[in-house]
Design a protein around this motif. Structure first.
Motif, mmCIF file in Angstrom:
data_model
loop_
_atom_site.group_PDB
_atom_site.id
_atom_site.type_symbol
_atom_site.label_atom_id
_atom_site.label_comp_id
_atom_site.label_asym_id
_atom_site.label_seq_id
_atom_site.Cartn_x
_atom_site.Cartn_y
_atom_site.Cartn_z
ATOM 1 N N GLN A 115 0.799 -1.218 0.000
ATOM 2 C CA GLN A 115 0.000 0.000 0.000
ATOM 3 C C GLN A 115 0.837 1.276 0.000
ATOM 4 O O GLN A 115 0.573 2.191 -0.778
ATOM 5 C CB GLN A 115 -0.938 -0.014 1.220
ATOM 6 C CG GLN A 115 -1.836 -1.238 1.304
ATOM 7 C CD GLN A 115 -2.823 -1.360 0.145
ATOM 8 O OE1 GLN A 115 -3.142 -0.370 -0.515
ATOM 9 N NE2 GLN A 115 -3.304 -2.562 -0.117
ATOM 10 N N ASP A 116 1.834 1.368 0.850
ATOM 11 C CA ASP A 116 2.586 2.612 1.000
ATOM 12 C C ASP A 116 3.906 2.526 0.250
ATOM 13 O O ASP A 116 4.971 2.342 0.827
ATOM 14 C CB ASP A 116 2.839 2.890 2.485
ATOM 15 C CG ASP A 116 3.464 4.253 2.712
ATOM 16 O OD1 ASP A 116 3.324 5.116 1.826
ATOM 17 O OD2 ASP A 116 4.101 4.450 3.767
ATOM 18 N N ARG A 117 3.815 2.658 -1.057
ATOM 19 C CA ARG A 117 5.003 2.495 -1.894
ATOM 20 C C ARG A 117 4.791 3.249 -3.219
ATOM 21 O O ARG A 117 3.678 3.332 -3.726
ATOM 22 C CB ARG A 117 5.208 0.998 -2.173
ATOM 23 C CG ARG A 117 6.352 0.682 -3.104
ATOM 24 C CD ARG A 117 6.287 -0.775 -3.538
ATOM 25 N NE ARG A 117 6.558 -1.703 -2.452
ATOM 26 C CZ ARG A 117 7.771 -2.097 -2.080
ATOM 27 N NH1 ARG A 117 8.833 -1.614 -2.691
ATOM 28 N NH2 ARG A 117 7.922 -2.963 -1.102
ATOM 29 N N THR A 118 5.865 3.774 -3.759
ATOM 30 C CA THR A 118 5.812 4.366 -5.095
ATOM 31 C C THR A 118 6.180 3.294 -6.110
ATOM 32 O O THR A 118 7.214 2.635 -5.975
ATOM 33 C CB THR A 118 6.774 5.554 -5.228
ATOM 34 O OG1 THR A 118 6.387 6.577 -4.298
ATOM 35 C CG2 THR A 118 6.737 6.124 -6.642
ATOM 36 N N TYR A 119 5.336 3.124 -7.094
ATOM 37 C CA TYR A 119 5.530 2.126 -8.139
ATOM 38 C C TYR A 119 5.853 2.805 -9.463
ATOM 39 O O TYR A 119 5.708 4.030 -9.602
ATOM 40 C CB TYR A 119 4.260 1.299 -8.334
ATOM 41 C CG TYR A 119 3.864 0.433 -7.164
ATOM 42 C CD1 TYR A 119 4.343 -0.867 -7.046
ATOM 43 C CD2 TYR A 119 2.983 0.913 -6.194
ATOM 44 C CE1 TYR A 119 3.963 -1.675 -5.986
ATOM 45 C CE2 TYR A 119 2.604 0.109 -5.129
ATOM 46 C CZ TYR A 119 3.096 -1.187 -5.033
ATOM 47 O OH TYR A 119 2.724 -1.985 -3.973
ATOM 48 N N CYS A 120 6.225 2.001 -10.424
ATOM 49 C CA CYS A 120 6.337 2.469 -11.799
ATOM 50 C C CYS A 120 5.515 1.526 -12.673
ATOM 51 O O CYS A 120 5.823 0.342 -12.769
ATOM 52 C CB CYS A 120 7.790 2.484 -12.254
ATOM 53 S SG CYS A 120 8.004 3.293 -13.857
ATOM 54 N N ILE A 121 4.456 2.046 -13.233
ATOM 55 C CA ILE A 121 3.585 1.256 -14.105
ATOM 56 C C ILE A 121 4.110 1.365 -15.528
ATOM 57 O O ILE A 121 4.482 2.451 -15.978
ATOM 58 C CB ILE A 121 2.137 1.763 -14.014
ATOM 59 C CG1 ILE A 121 1.597 1.511 -12.590
ATOM 60 C CG2 ILE A 121 1.246 1.102 -15.052
ATOM 61 C CD1 ILE A 121 0.270 2.151 -12.309
ATOM 62 N N PHE A 122 4.180 0.223 -16.235
ATOM 63 C CA PHE A 122 4.701 0.282 -17.597
ATOM 64 C C PHE A 122 3.882 -0.596 -18.538
ATOM 65 O O PHE A 122 3.171 -1.498 -18.120
ATOM 66 C CB PHE A 122 6.180 -0.109 -17.640
ATOM 67 C CG PHE A 122 6.451 -1.594 -17.692
ATOM 68 C CD1 PHE A 122 6.766 -2.214 -18.896
ATOM 69 C CD2 PHE A 122 6.389 -2.366 -16.543
ATOM 70 C CE1 PHE A 122 7.029 -3.575 -18.947
ATOM 71 C CE2 PHE A 122 6.653 -3.732 -16.585
ATOM 72 C CZ PHE A 122 6.966 -4.342 -17.788
ATOM 73 N N ASP A 123 4.028 -0.293 -19.824
ATOM 74 C CA ASP A 123 3.321 -1.042 -20.854
ATOM 75 C C ASP A 123 4.116 -0.963 -22.147
ATOM 76 O O ASP A 123 4.856 0.002 -22.383
ATOM 77 C CB ASP A 123 1.914 -0.465 -21.070
ATOM 78 C CG ASP A 123 1.079 -1.308 -22.015
ATOM 79 O OD1 ASP A 123 0.876 -2.502 -21.718
ATOM 80 O OD2 ASP A 123 0.640 -0.780 -23.047
ATOM 81 N N LEU A 124 3.978 -1.986 -22.971
ATOM 82 C CA LEU A 124 4.623 -2.023 -24.283
ATOM 83 C C LEU A 124 3.581 -2.174 -25.371
ATOM 84 O O LEU A 124 2.523 -2.747 -25.150
ATOM 85 C CB LEU A 124 5.583 -3.220 -24.399
ATOM 86 C CG LEU A 124 6.731 -3.371 -23.418
ATOM 87 C CD1 LEU A 124 7.499 -4.650 -23.731
ATOM 88 C CD2 LEU A 124 7.651 -2.171 -23.461
#
Length: 229
Positions: A21-30
């Motif tokens: 819950q308490d985290r910075t993510y990086c969402i990616f797509d190709l």
């Protein structure tokens, strides 16, 4: 992380992401020239930073990639990425290195990435002599399947959009960066469900099978095959 492909399904092992819950993510797509990861070529990267309390960030990454083969007409129409645009796009090595700089060591999030995006990138890295990133990767498809074993459907993006009643009107689907925005909204819903169940972790379990996507009919047409074979 270990992904084992089986007829119609796959399993995941050796992945533990805590906290969720308490985290910075990086969402990616190709985006790519097609769906067969063994032979197709990446045409676009998209990525955006995301934190649940803040939503998708304005900080993003997007770039076309010069494909190693022509884009079939049907895929041009679907993605809006043309063969003409490919002639001016940077090479995979350049874009991949910039992508890796953008994602840093953050946990990545994708949809159906365990069966498409990651295998595509691994093959490309092998072909171009590059090092595959080692970031942990969460897949909204696997996360949803783990908490909804009763759902018999293949968990596609369209399925999750309908399941969570998300309004995607006006969004350019099959654009890598725009799709990252949709994945972010799906991920928000999945994280909320995990929170409601008292779960602040994702631990891979090789006894749980995720249904693989079915190749869309458009990729089986003669026109497409004539370009890719």
């Amino acid at each position: 992380m270990k992904i084992t492909f089986l007829p119609g399904t796959y399993t995941v092992d050796e992945l533990n992401v805590t906290p969720l819950q308490d985290r910075t993510y990086c969402i990616f797509d190709l985006e790519g020239t097609g769906i067969d990861v063994a032979v197709e070529s990446v045409t676009q990267f998209g990525a955006v930073r995301y934190k649940r309390s803040e939503g998708a960030s304005a900080t993003s990454f997007s770039s076309l990639v010069r494909s190693s083969k022509p884009i079939p007409a049907a895929v041009e129409k679907l993605t809006g990425i043309t063969n003409q645009a490919m002639s001016q796009a940077p090479l995979f090595k350049e874009v991949y290195e910039r992508f890796c700089s953008f994602i840093g060591n953050q946990v990545l999030v994708t949809h159906a990435g365990y069966e498409y995006d990651l295998p595509m990138l691994e093959r490309h890295c092998q072909e171009f002599g590059l090092t595959m990133f080692t970031n942990h990767v969460l897949d909204t498809k696997a996360m949803f399947t783990y908490i909804h074993p009763e759902v018999p459907d293949v968990i596609s993006t369209d399925f999750l959009i309908a399941y969570y009643d998300l309004n995607t009107e006006g969004i350019h689907r099959h654009d890598a960066l725009a799709d990252c925005g949709i994945i972010a909204r799906i991920f928000e819903c999945v994280l909320k469900e995990y929170e409601e169940r008292g779960l602040d972790h994702f631990i891979a379990d090789s006894s749980k099978h995720i249904k693989r996507f079915v190749i869309p009919e458009m990729y089986l047409k003669k026109e497409y095959k004539g370009v890719t074979e």
